[in-house]
Every structure is written in structure tokens, then in C-alpha cells.
Design an enzyme around this catalytic site. Structure first.
Site, mmCIF file in Angstrom:
data_model
loop_
_atom_site.group_PDB
_atom_site.id
_atom_site.type_symbol
_atom_site.label_atom_id
_atom_site.label_comp_id
_atom_site.label_asym_id
_atom_site.label_seq_id
_atom_site.Cartn_x
_atom_site.Cartn_y
_atom_site.Cartn_z
ATOM 1 N N LYS A 118 -13.406 -6.227 8.975
ATOM 2 C CA LYS A 118 -12.871 -5.225 8.033
ATOM 3 C C LYS A 118 -13.671 -5.177 6.738
ATOM 4 C CE LYS A 118 -9.893 -4.886 11.184
ATOM 5 N NZ LYS A 118 -10.742 -4.712 12.363
ATOM 6 N N HIS A 237 3.869 -2.467 14.364
ATOM 7 C CA HIS A 237 2.447 -2.202 14.624
ATOM 8 C C HIS A 237 2.175 -1.716 16.041
ATOM 9 C CE1 HIS A 237 1.608 -3.760 10.709
ATOM 10 N NE2 HIS A 237 2.255 -4.861 11.002
ATOM 11 N N ARG A 294 -13.501 1.987 20.402
ATOM 12 C CA ARG A 294 -13.153 2.119 21.824
ATOM 13 C C ARG A 294 -12.434 3.448 22.033
ATOM 14 N NH1 ARG A 294 -9.006 -0.806 19.323
ATOM 15 N NH2 ARG A 294 -7.068 0.401 19.406
HETATM 16 C C1 MV4 Z 1 -2.082 -1.334 4.693
HETATM 17 C C2 MV4 Z 1 -0.773 -0.906 4.414
HETATM 18 C C3 MV4 Z 1 -0.447 -0.679 3.095
HETATM 19 N N1 MV4 Z 1 -1.355 -0.864 2.121
HETATM 20 N N2 MV4 Z 1 -2.959 -1.494 3.690
HETATM 21 C C4 MV4 Z 1 -1.352 -2.308 9.304
HETATM 22 C C5 MV4 Z 1 -2.305 -2.654 10.382
HETATM 23 C C6 MV4 Z 1 -3.681 -2.511 9.835
HETATM 24 N N3 MV4 Z 1 -4.408 -1.584 10.632
HETATM 25 C C7 MV4 Z 1 -3.492 -2.036 8.420
HETATM 26 N N4 MV4 Z 1 -2.103 -1.868 8.190
HETATM 27 C C8 MV4 Z 1 -1.625 -1.486 6.972
HETATM 28 N N5 MV4 Z 1 -2.486 -1.601 5.932
HETATM 29 C C9 MV4 Z 1 -2.582 -1.273 2.427
HETATM 30 N N6 MV4 Z 1 -3.453 -1.457 1.443
HETATM 31 C C10 MV4 Z 1 0.104 -0.739 5.465
HETATM 32 C C11 MV4 Z 1 -0.322 -1.023 6.754
HETATM 33 C C12 MV4 Z 1 0.647 -0.807 7.779
HETATM 34 C C13 MV4 Z 1 0.430 0.132 8.788
HETATM 35 C C14 MV4 Z 1 -0.740 0.863 8.870
HETATM 36 C C15 MV4 Z 1 -0.950 1.762 9.871
HETATM 37 C C16 MV4 Z 1 0.044 1.953 10.833
HETATM 38 C C17 MV4 Z 1 1.190 1.246 10.785
HETATM 39 C C18 MV4 Z 1 1.412 0.323 9.763
HETATM 40 C C19 MV4 Z 1 2.605 -0.390 9.714
HETATM 41 C C20 MV4 Z 1 2.808 -1.292 8.727
HETATM 42 C C21 MV4 Z 1 1.833 -1.513 7.759
#
Ligand code: MV4
Length: 499
Positions: A118, A237, A294
Site C-alpha cells: 500500500k 469487508h 486481478r
Molecule cells: C479507510 C477507511 C476510512 N478512512 N481509510 C477497508 C479495507 C481497505 N481496503 C481500506 N478500508 C478502509 N480504509 C481511511 N483513511 C475505511 C475503510 C473501510 C472500507 C473501505 C472500503 C470498503 C469497505 C470498508 C469498510 C470499512 C472500512
């Protein structure tokens, strides 16, 4: 340019079948690999050749990269398609495939390495002025420095693992006092899950939408975007419902996000199909999160609205062809929604409910696509993801797609396991979902098991059970009394299960 003649599909279930279908249309032969648990599976039946590669647990079969490469060579395949999950984002595997003289149907190992990290991904994106969530530029090395930075960003902040994904190794920090303890937890979780303890800090976006952009690139440096998918309806998630296009994305926003996604792809010399993930805040400002290197589970909604077969494009790019369309050729037509049908019980905290599909009847008719890997009588193995099917509905607009999806859910007859279908129907009729303006907190905020109405079949069973109960327990003189059919409960013994 070497035409691919035979593809080994290093996967199982619906995605293996999905890949083989496109290969077949292109006149390409297919090889299935399977574990001992999948001997009867549809992907095995569908392939031109099939070979058992080991015991049911993934690490003894579908994750055995070297054995899979050996098998491809032995059977004369010239390419390997990894699908999603398993070896699909394993750079080492992609590299070994190439070194064996085979074609990996996916991006270069170098792209996978950069986007799998990341911090490296953010660094690559930053060079192209892609909007990023405010945060630390690199991994935290000095705790006092990190605390200082967190105060500048403003609490709450999120600590994330650089090697993470899907929410693993993430910690919300509310204030300065808990920073150190949360940081230690994040580092040890990252270390034990990924073998890489590097973590960084970002501003925490409270209720974000999750919107991602599909991209496709060729090996000549051409990259196009195939618009967005709205994936905010998720539970822990795990995505539940995906749709394209998003109801909140305007044409201008779509173009801006699309162009950002193309630049992210170009920042790592990407080719093949990929997905650029963004989070979107209440103001509809978007921020790049990560790139998935992917084909994704939810790719069909993009296929439905663009008319592009993404697997076919992956294969064409992999055999060295130029993209046959430009950005200007692409447009959105209609609206598509996908629900994931899991063998999980939504009334019981989504507990996996594996078993035999004693009845399995797919919905049919206009605007419906079912991508699955099961048939009636088959047992869902315990070793893998419990997804039974992806149900995709397509219509001229969102309203029609939703109506078709609800009709298809009503037609879908699955007996033998509990499924997430009733839960999906709950979401599809919810006013917040219908408004189109919802975020990743939707399920948490609005769902509870009591919200699920019993299905038609369950209601019938309950009525019959109540009648029988009355007849057995009451003496005949009382039988003329009306029977109370307003039953709520669903006692476990009433479920038709064959396990
Ligand atoms: C975040 C966020 C809030 N703020 N980053 C969750 C998995 C990973 N791909 C990144 N994620 C998140 N990053 C910041 N700065 C909230 C999430 C997140 C989320 C993101 C996408 C889809 C579903 C989610 C569920 C919970 C939290």
C-alpha cells in the site's frame, strides 16, 4: 505475437467456469485443475482436460504454484489464468510462470509487487498527483514523530498495514493517549498476518462510500477505464451487493475518477484488467486507496453495462494484442446489479451453512445472469469460500435492474443450505438503498436479523406445522375453532435440511 491455444485455469468454482466460457468462444482449449473435494465440480466437467492436483485444503492443491506450472507444461498449455484469490496476486507465482516459458494472464510481476504494497502504491500514485487521504508518507519508524503527525492530521486517525488489504491490520485511533497501544496492536497483527510489520497513518474517513474503477491496459501502454462500480454494501469487508454505474457519480466525477485510475495504472506500467479502489467522503471527494491487480468477483456488472467481455480482453492482452477500443468507444448502457449468494445464515450472524443443495433452481428470464459453479445435488465443500453464486440483474435503468433482481431472488430456489438471498432482498427494498446514497456503514446501521421476513416456503411450512400441532394437541371438539396462522417463530426443526 504468439496466439494462446490452451489455458490452464488455476482456480475453481464459478470463476473457473467463467474463464473457460470465454476461452471456448475464442477457440482456446482449457485445462482444469482440481482438488479431491472438487472431483464432481462443474469446472472439471466443462474443461477439455482435468487433472487432480491434491487434497482438499487449498495449500495442498489450488495454492501449489510449482505443481500447477508443472501440470501446465505436461499438458501442453501455453498460458495460466489465476482467476481471483488463490495465486492471483502472488508476484512470485507470476514470475515463475513466465520463467517456465508460459504466459501469465494478468499483469507483470513488477506491477503486482508495487500495488501489493500500500505504501509503494501511494508513493507511485503521488507522483501523478492522484488525491490521497492525508497521512504519513512512509512507514512509521518513530512513535513520537507519528503521534505528532496524527495530531496534525487530526483525530480520529487510522493505522493501516502496508502489506494489508481487506481491513486486516487496521486500527482506528481516537486520541493521542491510545495511539501507542493501537499502533503496537497494528504492528503485531501486520507482522503475524503478512510477515511485514510496516504500518502508516491516515486520516479516518468516518462513513465512506467504496467506489472502484475498472481499467484495462495493453502491453503497448494504452490504458482505458470502464467506469465505476459502487461496492459500499458490505459486511465486515465482505462485499454483498455491487452495482454499475453508481447513483451518486456524475459524468464529471466519473471522468475525473476514471482519469485518475488510468494514471494509477500507468504509474506501475499496468497491463491486463485491474481495479483502482477509491473511498469517497460525504462531500463526494474521492481518494485513491489501493489497486487490485486481478479480475474481481464483481466484474460482471461492468461487463453488462459496457458490453465488454473482460476475460476475453485479458486473454487478448496476454497474447500481445493491442486494445481494440479507445476511451471514446466506451459508453455506459443501462444499469447492472450483482448480489453474492453465500451459503451463510443471515438470521444467525452469517454463520457458514455448508451442506447439500437438495433443491437448486436458478432464476431465468430477461436481464438475468447467473455465474455459479454448482448444480442440484452437489455439496458445498467446507474448504473454500462459501459463495454459491453471483446473481446479476441488468436493466435499462437502476429501477428496472432492482425490480429484476428482486424477481430473480424470488425465483431462486435453494433448499439444503441457508443463503444470504433473504438478506439481499432486505437491502434491495430498503429506502436508503433505493435512494442510491448509502455508505459502507449501511449494513451496520440498518440490518438486524429480525428484519428478515420468512421466505414463502418457510411461511408455508410454518402454517402446516402449526396446523398439525393444533390437530395433534387439541381434542376433536375444539377443531371447529379457527386456526391461528399468525406464527412468527422459526424453530430449527422446521427447516428442511439434508445434512
Ligand atoms: C479507510 C477507511 C476510512 N478512512 N481509510 C477497508 C479495507 C481497505 N481496503 C481500506 N478500508 C478502509 N480504509 C481511511 N483513511 C475505511 C475503510 C473501510 C472500507 C473501505 C472500503 C470498503 C469497505 C470498508 C469498510 C470499512 C472500512
Amino acid at each position: 505475437m504468439k496466439k494462446i491455444t490452451k489455458i490452464l485455469v488455476a482456480n475453481r468454482g464459478e470463476i473457473a467456469l467463467r474463464i473457460m466460457r470465454s476461452a471456448k468462444e475464442m477457440g482456446i482449449k482449457t485445462v482444469a485443475v482440481f482438488s479431491e473435494a472438487d472431483r464432481q465440480a462443474l469446472h472439471v466437467q466443462y474443461a477439455d482436460e482435468a487433472i487432480c492436483i491434491g487434497a482438499p485444503p487449498s495449500n495442498q492443491s489450488y495454492l501449489k504454484g510449482d505443481l500447477i506450472i508443472e501440470t501446465a507444461l505436461k499438458l501442453g498449455a501455453d498460458a495460466i489464468h489465476p482467476g481471483y484469490g488463490f495465486l492471483s496476486e502472488n508476484a512470485e507465482f507470476a514470475k515463475k510462470v513466465k520463467e517456465a516459458g508460459l504466459i501469465f494472464i494478468g499483469p507483470s510481476p513488477e506491477s503486482i509487487v508495487v500495488m501489493g504494497n500500500k505504501l509503494a502504491a501511494k508513493e507511485a500514485a503521488q507522483k501523478y498527483n492522484i488525491p490521497l487521504v492525508p497521512g504519513t508518507a512512509g512507514a512509521i519508524t518513530d512513535i513520537e514523530e507519528a503521534k505528532q503527525k496524527a495530531s496534525e492530521i487530526g483525530y480520529p486517525v487510522l493505522i493501516k498495514a502496508s502489506a494489508g488489504g481487506g481491513g486486516k491490520g487496521m486500527r482506528i485511533v481516537e486520541d493521542n493517549d491510545e495511539f501507542e497501544s493501537q499502533m503496537q496492536r497494528a504492528v503485531s497483527e501486520a507482522q503475524s498476518s503478512f510477515g511485514d510489520g510496516a504500518v502508516f497513518v491516515e486520516k479516518y474517513i468516518g462513513s465512506p462510500k467504496h467506489i472502484e474503477i475498472q481499467v484495462v491496459g495493453d502491453t503497448f501502454g494504452n490504458v482505458v477505464y470502464l467506469f465505476e462500480r459502487e461496492c459500499s454494501v458490505q459486511r465486515r469487508h465482505q462485499k454483498v451487493i455491487e452495482e454499475a454505474p453508481s447513483a451518486v457519480v456524475s459524468p464529471d466525477m466519473r471522468k475525473a475518477m476514471g482519469e485518475c485510475a488510468v494514471m494509477v495504472a500507468k504509474s506501475c506500467n499496468y497491463f491486463g484488467a485491474g481495479t483502482v479502489e477509491f473511498i469517497v467522503d460525504e462531500k463526494l471527494d474521492f481518494y485513491f486507496l489501493e489497486m487490485n491487480t486481478r479480475l474481481q468477483v464483481e466484474h460482471p456488472v461492468t461487463e453488462q453495462i459496457t458490453g465488454i467481455d473482460l476475460v476475453k480482453e485479458q486473454i487478448k492482452v496476454a497474447q500481445g494484442e493491442k486494445l481494440s477500443f479507445t476511451q471514446e468507444d466506451l459508453k455506459i448502457e443501462g444499469h447492472a446489479i450483482e448480489v453474492r449468494v453465500y451459503a451463510e445464515d443471515p438470521k444467525n450472524n452469517f454463520l457458514p451453512d455448508i451442506g447439500t443443495l437438495t433443491t437448486y433452481q436458478r432464476p431465468q428470464g430477461i436481464g438475468i445472469r447467473v455465474d455459479d459453479g454448482f448444480a442440484e445435488g452437489m455439496t458445498i465443500p467446507i474448504y473454500y469460500d462459501p459463495m454459491i453464486a453471483k446473481l446479476i440483474a441488468f436493466g435499462k435503468d437502476r429501477e428496472e435492474a432492482i425490480a429484476r433482481m428482486r424477481r430473480a431472488i424470488a425465483e431462486y430456489k435453494i433448499i439444503g443450505v441457508e443463503t444470504t438471498l433473504p438478506f439481499c432482498d432486505f437491502v434491495l427494498q430498503h429506502e436508503v438503498f433505493l435512494s442510491g446514497n448509502f455508505d459502507t456503514k449501511f449494513v451496520e446501521k440498518y440490518f438486524s436479523p429480525e428484519k428478515l421476513n420468512p421466505t414463502e416456503i418457510e411461511t408455508e411450512r410454518m402454517i402446516v406445522a402449526t396446523l398439525i400441532g393444533k390437530l395433534l394437541s387439541e381434542n376433536t371438539s375444539q377443531i371447529t375453532q379457527p386456526v391461528d396462522t399468525s406464527v412468527q417463530p422459526k424453530k430449527s426443526g422446521w427447516k428442511n435440511r439434508s445434512r
